[in-house]
Design a protein around this motif. Structure first.
Motif, PDB file in Angstrom:
ATOM      1  N   THR A  33       0.826  -1.206   0.000  1.00 13.77           N
ATOM      2  CA  THR A  33       0.000   0.000   0.000  1.00 13.77           C
ATOM      3  C   THR A  33       0.863   1.260   0.000  1.00 13.77           C
ATOM      4  N   VAL A  34       1.636   1.487   1.051  1.00 10.34           N
ATOM      5  CA  VAL A  34       2.581   2.610   1.082  1.00 10.34           C
ATOM      6  C   VAL A  34       3.956   2.026   1.424  1.00 10.34           C
ATOM      7  N   PRO A  35       4.631   1.429   0.438  1.00 12.44           N
ATOM      8  CA  PRO A  35       5.915   0.775   0.718  1.00 12.44           C
ATOM      9  C   PRO A  35       7.035   1.782   0.898  1.00 12.44           C
ATOM     10  N   ASN A  36       7.812   1.580   1.941  1.00 11.33           N
ATOM     11  CA  ASN A  36       8.940   2.447   2.254  1.00 11.33           C
ATOM     12  C   ASN A  36      10.149   1.613   2.631  1.00 11.33           C
ATOM     13  N   GLY A  37      11.263   2.259   2.891  1.00 15.25           N
ATOM     14  CA  GLY A  37      12.544   1.609   3.006  1.00 15.25           C
ATOM     15  C   GLY A  37      13.173   1.867   1.651  1.00 15.25           C
ATOM     16  N   PRO A  38      13.290   0.847   0.854  1.00 16.63           N
ATOM     17  CA  PRO A  38      13.800  -0.447   1.311  1.00 16.63           C
ATOM     18  C   PRO A  38      15.236  -0.279   1.802  1.00 16.63           C
ATOM     19  N   ALA A  39      15.767  -1.300   2.464  1.00 21.44           N
ATOM     20  CA  ALA A  39      17.138  -1.229   2.976  1.00 21.44           C
ATOM     21  C   ALA A  39      17.723  -2.633   2.980  1.00 21.44           C
ATOM     22  N   PHE A  40      19.049  -2.716   2.815  1.00 26.99           N
ATOM     23  CA  PHE A  40      19.726  -4.007   2.731  1.00 26.99           C
ATOM     24  C   PHE A  40      20.750  -4.156   3.842  1.00 26.99           C
ATOM     25  N   SER A  41      20.908  -5.394   4.306  1.00 26.59           N
ATOM     26  CA  SER A  41      21.988  -5.708   5.234  1.00 26.59           C
ATOM     27  C   SER A  41      23.321  -5.470   4.536  1.00 26.59           C
ATOM     28  N   PRO A  42      24.413  -5.273   5.299  1.00 22.64           N
ATOM     29  CA  PRO A  42      25.704  -4.977   4.667  1.00 22.64           C
ATOM     30  C   PRO A  42      26.153  -6.019   3.656  1.00 22.64           C
ATOM     31  N   ASP A  43      25.784  -7.293   3.848  1.00 22.53           N
ATOM     32  CA  ASP A  43      26.189  -8.329   2.896  1.00 22.53           C
ATOM     33  C   ASP A  43      25.198  -8.493   1.749  1.00 22.53           C
ATOM     34  N   GLY A  44      24.111  -7.710   1.761  1.00 20.65           N
ATOM     35  CA  GLY A  44      23.133  -7.770   0.696  1.00 20.65           C
ATOM     36  C   GLY A  44      22.233  -8.982   0.713  1.00 20.65           C
ATOM     37  N   ARG A  45      22.288  -9.778   1.750  1.00 19.82           N
ATOM     38  CA  ARG A  45      21.513 -11.018   1.792  1.00 19.82           C
ATOM     39  C   ARG A  45      20.153 -10.876   2.473  1.00 19.82           C
ATOM     40  N   THR A  46      19.870  -9.702   3.042  1.00 19.04           N
ATOM     41  CA  THR A  46      18.565  -9.459   3.652  1.00 19.04           C
ATOM     42  C   THR A  46      18.030  -8.122   3.172  1.00 19.04           C
ATOM     43  N   LEU A  47      16.788  -8.131   2.706  1.00 20.59           N
ATOM     44  CA  LEU A  47      16.072  -6.921   2.319  1.00 20.59           C
ATOM     45  C   LEU A  47      15.040  -6.605   3.387  1.00 20.59           C
ATOM     46  N   TYR A  48      15.047  -5.364   3.876  1.00 17.83           N
ATOM     47  CA  TYR A  48      14.010  -4.877   4.789  1.00 17.83           C
ATOM     48  C   TYR A  48      13.087  -3.950   4.011  1.00 17.83           C
ATOM     49  N   LEU A  49      11.781  -4.138   4.199  1.00 21.96           N
ATOM     50  CA  LEU A  49      10.797  -3.340   3.487  1.00 21.96           C
ATOM     51  C   LEU A  49       9.645  -3.024   4.435  1.00 21.96           C
ATOM     52  N   ALA A  50       9.286  -1.741   4.524  1.00 25.43           N
ATOM     53  CA  ALA A  50       8.174  -1.314   5.374  1.00 25.43           C
ATOM     54  C   ALA A  50       6.938  -1.061   4.524  1.00 25.43           C
ATOM     55  N   ASP A  51       5.770  -1.306   5.107  1.00 29.28           N
ATOM     56  CA  ASP A  51       4.523  -0.782   4.560  1.00 29.28           C
ATOM     57  C   ASP A  51       3.970   0.162   5.623  1.00 29.28           C
ATOM     58  N   SER A  52       4.120   1.458   5.368  1.00 27.87           N
ATOM     59  CA  SER A  52       3.749   2.461   6.360  1.00 27.87           C
ATOM     60  C   SER A  52       2.274   2.397   6.700  1.00 27.87           C
ATOM     61  N   ALA A  53       1.445   2.065   5.729  1.00 27.36           N
ATOM     62  CA  ALA A  53       0.003   2.032   5.962  1.00 27.36           C
ATOM     63  C   ALA A  53      -0.383   1.009   7.011  1.00 27.36           C
ATOM     64  N   ARG A  54       0.303  -0.109   7.035  1.00 33.40           N
ATOM     65  CA  ARG A  54       0.005  -1.174   7.974  1.00 33.40           C
ATOM     66  C   ARG A  54       0.849  -1.097   9.246  1.00 33.40           C
ATOM     67  N   GLY A  55       1.963  -0.372   9.186  1.00 32.80           N
ATOM     68  CA  GLY A  55       2.835  -0.277  10.345  1.00 32.80           C
ATOM     69  C   GLY A  55       3.735  -1.479  10.526  1.00 32.80           C
ATOM     70  N   LEU A  56       4.066  -2.148   9.431  1.00 37.56           N
ATOM     71  CA  LEU A  56       4.874  -3.362   9.515  1.00 37.56           C
ATOM     72  C   LEU A  56       6.170  -3.213   8.728  1.00 37.56           C
ATOM     73  N   VAL A  57       7.208  -3.878   9.230  1.00 43.72           N
ATOM     74  CA  VAL A  57       8.468  -4.025   8.516  1.00 43.72           C
ATOM     75  C   VAL A  57       8.684  -5.511   8.294  1.00 43.72           C
ATOM     76  N   ALA A  58       8.931  -5.891   7.040  1.00 42.22           N
ATOM     77  CA  ALA A  58       9.188  -7.290   6.691  1.00 42.22           C
ATOM     78  C   ALA A  58      10.648  -7.465   6.323  1.00 42.22           C
ATOM     79  N   ALA A  59      11.147  -8.696   6.473  1.00 41.44           N
ATOM     80  CA  ALA A  59      12.513  -9.038   6.086  1.00 41.44           C
ATOM     81  C   ALA A  59      12.460 -10.196   5.106  1.00 41.44           C
ATOM     82  N   TYR A  60      13.273 -10.109   4.053  1.00 44.42           N
ATOM     83  CA  TYR A  60      13.314 -11.133   3.019  1.00 44.42           C
ATOM     84  C   TYR A  60      14.744 -11.588   2.784  1.00 44.42           C
ATOM     85  N   PRO A  61      14.987 -12.877   2.677  1.00 47.37           N
ATOM     86  CA  PRO A  61      16.301 -13.332   2.243  1.00 47.37           C
ATOM     87  C   PRO A  61      16.487 -13.045   0.755  1.00 47.37           C
TER      88      PRO A  61
END
Length: 368
Positions: A216-244
Motif C-alpha cells: 500500500t505505502v511501501p517504504n525503506g527499502p534497505a539491505f543488510s551490509p552483505d546484501g543477503r537481507t532486504l528490509y521493506l516497510a509498509d507504512s500504511a500497515r505499520g509493519l516491517v518485513a525481512a526477506y532473504p
C-alpha cells in the motif's frame, strides 16, 4: 532551539530550508543527498558542516529517491513519476532551498493495509519482466500520473515506466540500490489505494522485474551490509518485513514479519542499516528514530524534535534525519528541516547502480 541552531536533544539544523516532504537521505561521496518528494526536487548539501542545500535537479513530478550510478559522478538513477530514469544535474543556477510548489495534481499517502501474503510471511513474488521504455522522453508533458506542469531542470533519460499503464494513477515512492548494483524501487497508488503498490527491481542489464505486489505505502527499502537481507516497510500497515536475497540473481525468498509499529509510536518510513547490521527506522508521526538488532530487538530510540521524521542516513560521524511539513496542520519550527547530530554509528555510503547496458560505460559518459 538553543544557540547555533542546536536543539536540546542534540540535533542541529543542517540546512536552513524547510521542505514539504524531504525524503530519501543518502550519504554519497562525502555529502548528503535527499529529495523533496512531492515537488520533485533533488538536493545535496555539505557533509562536513551545515550550509545551504544545492538543488541539483527539479523534475516537476514526484521524485521518490535516487542512487548514484557507478563510475559516473554527478549522475543518478531515480525512482520518479511512474518509473525509473537516469538523471543528471542541471546548470547549477538553481537557487538553494525549496521552490514554491508548482500547480499539479498532488500525490497522497497513508491508508490501506499490508498484503495478506506478507502478513502470513510468504510475500508475493513474481518474475515477469517488463520491457524498458527507454528513450529521451521529456518529463513535463502532463502525461505522467504524477502530474508534471513545468519543465525539468537537469537532463532526464527514462529507462522504464512500469506503472505508466496501470488502471489507477500510480507513482514511485522509495528506492535504494543493493550492494550488487541492482536498483529496487517501490510504487503506490497516488490515493494510497489498498494493496495497489509493488516492489520493482531494475537490474544492471536494464531488465525491470516486479518482485512483490500487494503493498500500500511501501517504504525503506534497505539491505543488510552483505546484501543477503532486504528490509521493506509498509507504512500504511505499520509493519516491517525481512526477506532473504539470493546474491547472484536478486531473487527473494519467503518474507517474515520483522517489526510492527503502531499507535502513538507512529509508522515506519525511511530506513537504513548500519555497519553492525542493525536497522534504523524513521517513525513518521512518532518523532523518533528506532534502532533494531538483526533479531528484531529494539536497541535505541533517539527522539527527533519534530513529528514527522521521514528518512535516516549516516556519514562523517553524524546521523542525518529528513523531516516533513506534509500532513501537519500547524507545522512546528523544525518541521521540514534536515537535521544532524553526532553519532558513533557508521554505515556504508549509498550503493550505486551498476549500469551494464552501454558498451561505452567504461568511458564514464552516458549517451544522452
Amino acid at each position: 532551539m538553543s544557540s547555533a541552531g542546536t536543539s536540546s536533544t542534540g540535533w542541529q539544523e543542517w540546512t536552513p530550508g524547510r521542505y514539504r516532504l524531504a525524503e530519501g537521505a543518502r550519504w554519497v561521496d562525502g555529502r548528503l543527498v535527499f529529495v523533496d518528494l512531492l515537488d520533485g526536487d533533488l538536493y545535496s548539501c555539505p557533509g562536513d558542516r551545515p550550509g545551504e542545500a544545492r538543488r541539483e535537479a527539479s523534475l516537476g513530478l514526484p521524485l521518490g529517491a535516487v542512487a548514484p550510478v557507478r563510475g559516473r559522478p554527478g549522475e543518478w538513477i531515480a525512482a520518479a513519476g511512474t518509473g525509473m530514469a537516469l538523471l543528471a544535474g542541471g546548470t547549477g543556477d538553481s537557487p538553494p532551498g525549496p521552490l514554491p510548489a508548482p500547480t499539479r495534481r498532488r500525490a497522497t499517502e497513508p491508508g490501506g493495509v499490508w498484503s495478506a501474503a506478507i502478513r502470513a510471511g510468504r510475500g508475493t513474488v513474481e518474475q515477469g519482466a517488463v520491457p524498458p521504455s527507454g528513450g529521451r522522453d521529456p518529463v513535463a508533458r502532463g502525461a505522467d500520473p504524477g502530474g508534471a506542469t513545468e519543465p525539468a531542470r537537469g537532463r532526464v533519460r527514462w529507462l522504464a515506466r512500469p506503472e505508466g499503464g496501470a488502471a489507477t494513477a500510480m507513482r514511485m515512492n522509495d528506492a535504494v540500490c543493493d550492494p550488487a548494483g541492482r536498483f529496487w524501487a517501490t510504487s503506490m497508488d497516488t490515493g494510497a489505494a489498498r494493496a495497489a503498490g509493488s516492489l520493482w527491481r531494475l537490474d544492471p542489464d536494464g531488465a525491470v522485474v516486479r518482485v512483490l505486489t500487494g503493498l500500500t505505502v511501501p517504504n525503506g527499502p534497505a539491505f543488510s551490509p552483505d546484501g543477503r537481507t532486504l528490509y521493506l516497510a509498509d507504512s500504511a500497515r505499520g509493519l516491517v518485513a525481512a526477506y532473504p536475497v539470493e546474491p547472484d540473481s536478486g531473487a527473494l525468498g519467503p518474507g517474515r514479519r520483522f517489526a510492527a509499529v503502531t499507535g502513538a509510536d507512529g509508522r515506519p518510513d525511511g530506513m537504513a542499516v548500519d555497519d553492525d547490521g542493525c536497522l534504523w527506522v524513521a517513525l513518521w508521526g512518532g518523532g523518533r528514530v528506532r534502532r533494531y538488532a538483526p533479531d528484531g530487538r529494539v536497541l535505541d530510540e533517539p527522539a527527533v524534535p519534530t513529528a514527522h521524521p521521514s528518512s535516516v542516513a549516516f556519514g562523517g560521524g553524524l546521523m542525518f534525519v529528513t523531516t516533513a511539513r506534509h500532513r501537519l496542520e500547524r507545522p512546528d519550527a523544525l518541521a521540514g528541516a534536515v537535521l544532524a547530530r553526532p553519532s558513533g554509528v557508521s554505515a556504508r555510503p549509498a550503493a550505486a547502480w551498476a549500469d551494464g547496458r552501454d558498451r561505452g560505460k567504461e568511458s564514464g559518459t552516458t549517451p544522452w
